[in-house]
Design a protein around this motif. Sequence first.
Motif, PDB file in Angstrom:
ATOM      1  N   HIS A 426       0.812  -1.220   0.000  1.00  0.00           N
ATOM      2  CA  HIS A 426       0.000   0.000   0.000  1.00  0.00           C
ATOM      3  C   HIS A 426       0.844   1.268   0.000  1.00  0.00           C
ATOM      4  CE1 HIS A 426       0.728  -1.114   4.203  1.00  0.00           C
ATOM      5  NE2 HIS A 426       0.634   0.171   4.500  1.00  0.00           N
ATOM      6  N   LYS A 427       2.187   1.110  -0.022  1.00  0.00           N
ATOM      7  CA  LYS A 427       3.080   2.261  -0.128  1.00  0.00           C
ATOM      8  C   LYS A 427       3.696   2.364  -1.523  1.00  0.00           C
ATOM      9  CE  LYS A 427       4.262   2.229   4.794  1.00  0.00           C
ATOM     10  NZ  LYS A 427       5.339   2.083   5.801  1.00  0.00           N
ATOM     11  N   LEU A 428       3.819   1.244  -2.215  1.00  0.00           N
ATOM     12  CA  LEU A 428       4.326   1.218  -3.589  1.00  0.00           C
ATOM     13  C   LEU A 428       3.335   0.425  -4.427  1.00  0.00           C
ATOM     14  CD1 LEU A 428       6.767   1.972  -5.468  1.00  0.00           C
ATOM     15  CD2 LEU A 428       7.589  -0.365  -5.058  1.00  0.00           C
ATOM     16  N   MET A 429       2.635   1.109  -5.332  1.00  0.00           N
ATOM     17  CA  MET A 429       1.514   0.480  -6.036  1.00  0.00           C
ATOM     18  C   MET A 429       1.448   0.870  -7.510  1.00  0.00           C
ATOM     19  SD  MET A 429      -1.271   2.864  -4.091  1.00  0.00           S
ATOM     20  CE  MET A 429      -0.283   2.912  -2.603  1.00  0.00           C
ATOM     21  N   PRO A 430       2.544   0.744  -8.264  1.00  0.00           N
ATOM     22  CA  PRO A 430       2.517   1.186  -9.661  1.00  0.00           C
ATOM     23  C   PRO A 430       1.554   0.400 -10.541  1.00  0.00           C
ATOM     24  CG  PRO A 430       4.491  -0.096  -9.224  1.00  0.00           C
ATOM     25  CD  PRO A 430       3.842   0.159  -7.900  1.00  0.00           C
ATOM     26  N   PHE A 431       1.202  -0.826 -10.134  1.00  0.00           N
ATOM     27  CA  PHE A 431       0.300  -1.654 -10.938  1.00  0.00           C
ATOM     28  C   PHE A 431      -1.080  -1.801 -10.291  1.00  0.00           C
ATOM     29  CE2 PHE A 431       4.638  -3.138 -11.863  1.00  0.00           C
ATOM     30  CZ  PHE A 431       4.674  -2.866 -13.226  1.00  0.00           C
ATOM     31  N   GLY A 432      -1.368  -0.964  -9.294  1.00  0.00           N
ATOM     32  CA  GLY A 432      -2.643  -1.055  -8.609  1.00  0.00           C
ATOM     33  C   GLY A 432      -2.617  -2.100  -7.511  1.00  0.00           C
ATOM     34  N   LEU A 433      -3.755  -2.244  -6.825  1.00  0.00           N
ATOM     35  CA  LEU A 433      -3.868  -3.174  -5.707  1.00  0.00           C
ATOM     36  C   LEU A 433      -5.205  -3.898  -5.770  1.00  0.00           C
ATOM     37  CD1 LEU A 433      -2.609  -0.851  -2.817  1.00  0.00           C
ATOM     38  CD2 LEU A 433      -1.367  -2.775  -3.791  1.00  0.00           C
ATOM     39  N   GLY A 434      -5.299  -4.973  -4.988  1.00  0.00           N
ATOM     40  CA  GLY A 434      -6.565  -5.688  -4.895  1.00  0.00           C
ATOM     41  C   GLY A 434      -6.867  -6.525  -6.108  1.00  0.00           C
ATOM     42  N   ARG A 435      -8.114  -6.947  -6.191  1.00  0.00           N
ATOM     43  CA  ARG A 435      -8.496  -7.871  -7.277  1.00  0.00           C
ATOM     44  C   ARG A 435      -8.510  -7.210  -8.641  1.00  0.00           C
ATOM     45  NH1 ARG A 435     -12.959 -10.591  -4.729  1.00  0.00           N
ATOM     46  NH2 ARG A 435     -11.875  -9.894  -2.871  1.00  0.00           N
ATOM     47  N   ARG A 436      -8.528  -5.868  -8.713  1.00  0.00           N
ATOM     48  CA  ARG A 436      -8.493  -5.195 -10.015  1.00  0.00           C
ATOM     49  C   ARG A 436      -7.098  -4.695 -10.365  1.00  0.00           C
ATOM     50  NH1 ARG A 436     -13.861  -4.638 -12.389  1.00  0.00           N
ATOM     51  NH2 ARG A 436     -12.630  -4.159 -14.217  1.00  0.00           N
ATOM     52  N   ALA A 437      -6.069  -5.215  -9.701  1.00  0.00           N
ATOM     53  CA  ALA A 437      -4.693  -4.835 -10.039  1.00  0.00           C
ATOM     54  C   ALA A 437      -4.379  -5.258 -11.477  1.00  0.00           C
ATOM     55  CB  ALA A 437      -3.711  -5.485  -9.070  1.00  0.00           C
ATOM     56  N   CYS A 438      -3.398  -4.604 -12.092  1.00  0.00           N
ATOM     57  CA  CYS A 438      -3.061  -4.834 -13.504  1.00  0.00           C
ATOM     58  C   CYS A 438      -2.627  -6.276 -13.748  1.00  0.00           C
ATOM     59  CB  CYS A 438      -1.943  -3.887 -13.922  1.00  0.00           C
ATOM     60  SG  CYS A 438      -1.374  -4.154 -15.614  1.00  0.00           S
ATOM     61  N   PRO A 439      -3.307  -6.999 -14.654  1.00  0.00           N
ATOM     62  CA  PRO A 439      -2.919  -8.389 -14.934  1.00  0.00           C
ATOM     63  C   PRO A 439      -1.631  -8.507 -15.736  1.00  0.00           C
ATOM     64  CG  PRO A 439      -4.728  -7.736 -16.367  1.00  0.00           C
ATOM     65  CD  PRO A 439      -4.519  -6.602 -15.406  1.00  0.00           C
ATOM     66  N   GLU A 440      -1.170  -7.390 -16.328  1.00  0.00           N
ATOM     67  CA  GLU A 440       0.029  -7.427 -17.173  1.00  0.00           C
ATOM     68  C   GLU A 440       1.299  -7.070 -16.409  1.00  0.00           C
ATOM     69  OE1 GLU A 440      -0.070  -6.112 -21.286  1.00  0.00           O
ATOM     70  OE2 GLU A 440      -2.183  -5.603 -21.062  1.00  0.00           O
ATOM     71  N   ALA A 441       1.220  -6.968 -15.091  1.00  0.00           N
ATOM     72  CA  ALA A 441       2.388  -6.530 -14.311  1.00  0.00           C
ATOM     73  C   ALA A 441       3.596  -7.430 -14.544  1.00  0.00           C
ATOM     74  CB  ALA A 441       2.034  -6.492 -12.825  1.00  0.00           C
ATOM     75  N   GLY A 442       3.389  -8.748 -14.568  1.00  0.00           N
ATOM     76  CA  GLY A 442       4.496  -9.679 -14.760  1.00  0.00           C
ATOM     77  C   GLY A 442       5.193  -9.493 -16.087  1.00  0.00           C
ATOM     78  N   LEU A 443       4.412  -9.315 -17.156  1.00  0.00           N
ATOM     79  CA  LEU A 443       4.991  -9.097 -18.487  1.00  0.00           C
ATOM     80  C   LEU A 443       5.750  -7.779 -18.526  1.00  0.00           C
ATOM     81  CD1 LEU A 443       5.363  -9.729 -21.484  1.00  0.00           C
ATOM     82  CD2 LEU A 443       3.098  -8.728 -21.900  1.00  0.00           C
ATOM     83  N   ALA A 444       5.185  -6.732 -17.934  1.00  0.00           N
ATOM     84  CA  ALA A 444       5.841  -5.431 -17.933  1.00  0.00           C
ATOM     85  C   ALA A 444       7.183  -5.491 -17.209  1.00  0.00           C
ATOM     86  CB  ALA A 444       4.934  -4.394 -17.265  1.00  0.00           C
ATOM     87  N   GLN A 445       7.228  -6.161 -16.068  1.00  0.00           N
ATOM     88  CA  GLN A 445       8.473  -6.252 -15.310  1.00  0.00           C
ATOM     89  C   GLN A 445       9.530  -7.047 -16.059  1.00  0.00           C
ATOM     90  OE1 GLN A 445       6.477  -7.731 -11.772  1.00  0.00           O
ATOM     91  NE2 GLN A 445       6.980  -5.873 -10.650  1.00  0.00           N
ATOM     92  N   ARG A 446       9.120  -8.087 -16.759  1.00  0.00           N
ATOM     93  CA  ARG A 446      10.072  -8.868 -17.559  1.00  0.00           C
ATOM     94  C   ARG A 446      10.636  -8.024 -18.704  1.00  0.00           C
ATOM     95  NH1 ARG A 446       8.888 -14.997 -18.072  1.00  0.00           N
ATOM     96  NH2 ARG A 446       7.848 -15.550 -16.117  1.00  0.00           N
ATOM     97  N   THR A 447       9.748  -7.332 -19.414  1.00  0.00           N
ATOM     98  CA  THR A 447      10.180  -6.538 -20.568  1.00  0.00           C
ATOM     99  C   THR A 447      11.115  -5.417 -20.151  1.00  0.00           C
ATOM    100  OG1 THR A 447       8.107  -7.026 -21.751  1.00  0.00           O
ATOM    101  CG2 THR A 447       9.365  -5.100 -22.487  1.00  0.00           C
TER     102      THR A 447
END
Length: 506
Positions: A426-447
């Motif tokens: 809840h202090k670092l949330m670039p991809f959002g939080l909770g059940r509506r958090a960004c589903p592409e976070a893993g791909l973005a971090q890899r790229t």
Amino acid sequence: MEDMVLIFSSLSLVVVAVAFKLIIRLRTATPKHLPPSPPSLPILGHLHLAKKPLHRTLHSLSQKYGQIFSLRFGSHLVVILSSPSAVEECFTKNDIVLANRPPSLAGKHIGYNMTTVVTAPYGDHWRNLRRICALEIFSTNRLNMFLGIRRDEIKRLLRNLGRNSSQDFTKVQLKSMFLELTFNIIMGMVAGKRYYGYGEDVKDEEEARQFRKIMREITENGGASNPQDFVPILRWIDHGGFEKRLMGLAKKTDAFLQALIDKMKGNEEGNTMIHHLLSLQKSQPEYYTDQIIKGLISVMLFAGTHTSAVTLEWAMSNLLNNPHVLKKAKAELDSKIGEENLMDEPDMSKLHYLQSIISETLRLYPAAPLLVPHMSSDDCTIEGYDVPRNTMLLVNAWAIHRDPKVWDDATSFKPERFECGEAEAHKLMPFGLGRRACPEAGLAQRTVGLALGSLIQCFEWERVGKEEVDMAEGNGITVPKAVALEAMCKARPIMNNLRSKFVDHV
């Protein structure tokens, strides 16, 4: 001039009706303990305060009205949060209540009538979409299958940068290169196509030109916030022709995506995302419709390209302005990977300082500074304040990420702050939080990880002049740099060792 006369004439006709409705509502409604709010105007509410960049404007208002305050955008109540504790309460205790998305013209027309995984209201349909994303699109296994595409596109980027920089420093414009990289990675995964490149690299120039035009128009219109979403009278008259433009853009986008799908329906062989979704369509045709597939593709394109490109541009800008950080990152790569072997995606797990650089970039320059808006499906409370049903919730992640009460030396670029471990969610949330958090976070971090590490490992980098890189923000949904990044690069010895491999594999 005529438009303005029409607007004010129309507004005058509804003022009495709106005022009467408000009086009745005030007399019959139970008093609410709403978050504090500045004085508002009739009809427009606080829309006149919504100056760009909005995250900075809302941060300034929070300094006066508190870390939880409210505004009215037209007739819509909007609650803005800049408090880590309030955010934690929202996405734990109130996560389901706040899992809806507010309706918008862009969601209606570009988002297939609010049916994509980003725009859909919380419910069975959204849960099915999220399950498809988690299992069929962004699972670890699926992302690993497309590792070759990410490798090849980054090697192309390195080869292009190295063409004129083998002997001395050469000036390069990085913004366009990063956009081309991310678009080609996503389209390679989705359809096995490249739409940005040099001559023979792009197979269908006309199709590529059409795609690039659509993406430009989406960037200009698809993510724009506009008063018509909040003031019905402006929507009725379609002031400025905004909705008409969106409808035309949606028609072109749909036709383009449908053509991609139709081409692959007759070709069973292939390992693209469209091939995979079409195979699922055979077993479950009632759910994996063409529209569902087009919605999934559009989310990958619109949410997964500019965000990663912008993050890379901010990261490189910070490294150029902090040469000691760049030197430390280079030393880590040389030590952990060596000066003979090009880093690979699996190497990220041992490159802790590189990971810290990315985290610090996402802290200071989150691609979605206000996250994606939420909407309450029922009455709830946040830190003692009443939040009525159908209230829009905006989380000012940018403000939380720069809060001096949360972060030491909050506005300075210091990757070392993450070397002791991950920050609380809840202090670092670039991809959002909770059940509506960004589903592409893993791909973005890899790229971002593979691209940034490769650029540091393969080139020496310097600023174009003695002045620091301009870090001013431009306008846009993903907060681009106001001035596109240019830098001086010179190939390191590892490029000479690997140049032949690039030719063989690219």
